[in-house]
Motif scaffolding. Structure first.
Motif: not given
Length: 291
Positions: A3, A103, A137-139, A144, A175, A177-178, A199
């Motif tokens: 990453n 988080k 935690k994620s997109n 976001k 991509k 990730k978060y 990533e």
């Protein structure tokens, strides 16, 4: 998979900064609440006889297994802290989403783990203004990055991406990730950034004029001289003098002026304590100094 991180400045307005500041402070309160709960659970566990029995066992795998059982029993796990933070997040749901709250709880747990494993003597609660980053935690949920904007709980803030910034444009093809929101105090004011964890491998920078790779690894001797405020770099190709921490306010001059003022005031208020040449009369102990 590897990453890399891309940091983009946010184009904020005053009302948006107020909302972000409020959310940073709520995040700080959640962090401190999680830390306080961990201290409470840990102190309860360490006062039990079963803990002392395990503590006296020889240091091996069996001892570690027993400690893990105790941690689960007394709620000293990351998952149990996620459960603890759930009703708190529900109260602040207009500002903090559930994934960001988890988080924050994880962050508090990781810090407390070092205390439990004797890697640190104490874990400190965060004072007002000390928590300056929040991440998701994620997109796909919570914090976001969509259409070159930070999108978070009905708040949308555009990121500054220059057309000439080919590196950022190439990086955004990967991509996400978060995301992480940062607040930094620079030159007397706060600035806000979104940090994207992507990533893959970072793009290679190419010099348009020469077609060569920028910052490529070369060969040869390089001399580095690190000072208190600057660092000097010298090689066969280039010589540079860089300032260390350029964003830190230099207040030494202001400190010297204040100290001189205090010294003048002290001498004016205590003339009997000084000789004509300005030195202190060490034999004069009749009165104390007055500032």
């Amino acid at each position: 998979m590897s990453n890399f991180v891309l940091t983009l400045e946010l184009k904020t307005e005053k009302w948006q900064e107020d909302i972000l500041d409020k959310r940073f402070n709520i995040g700080r309160q959640i962090y401190n609440a999680c830390l306080g709960e961990l201290y409470k659970r840990y102190n309860t566990m360490t006062q039990r006889k079963e803990y002392n029995k395990v503590l006296e066992m020889p240091k091996d795998k069996d001892r570690n297994k027993e400690f893990n059982k105790l941690n689960k029993k007394y709620g000293l796990t990351e998952y149990s802290l996620h459960k603890y933070v759930k009703p708190m997040q529900h109260y602040f749901k207009k500002n903090i989403d559930s994934f960001t709250a988890q988080k924050i709880a994880t962050r508090a747990f990781r810090a407390f783990e070092k205390y439990m494993f004797l890697e640190s003597k104490k874990v400190y609660f965060k004072k007002y203004g000390e928590l300056n980053s929040l991440e998701g935690k994620s997109n796909g949920t919570g914090i976001k990055f969509q259409d070159d904007k930070l999108v978070w709980n009905k708040l949308e803030i555009s990121a500054i991406i220059k057309k000439s910034d080919e590196y950022a444009q190439m990086a955004l093809e990967n991509k996400i990730k978060y995301c992480r929101i940062l607040r930094r105090f620079i030159r007397g004011k706060y600035k806000y950034y979104i940090q994207l964890v992507l990533e893959g491998m970072p793009p290679i920078k190419i010099n348009k004029k020469t077609g060569e790779i920028k910052n490529s690894i070369g060969s040869g001797r390089v001399g580095i001289d690190i000072g208190t405020q600057t660092i000097a770099i010298s090689s066969e190709a280039d010589t540079k003098l860089l300032e260390l921490a350029p964003d830190v306010n230099y207040i030494e001059k202001e400190k010297r002026l204040l100290l001189r003022k205090l010294d003048r005031q002290r001498r004016a208020n205590n003339p009997n304590k000084y000789n004509e040449d300005g030195t202190i009369k060490r034999e004069n102990k009749d009165s104390v100094f007055v500032n």
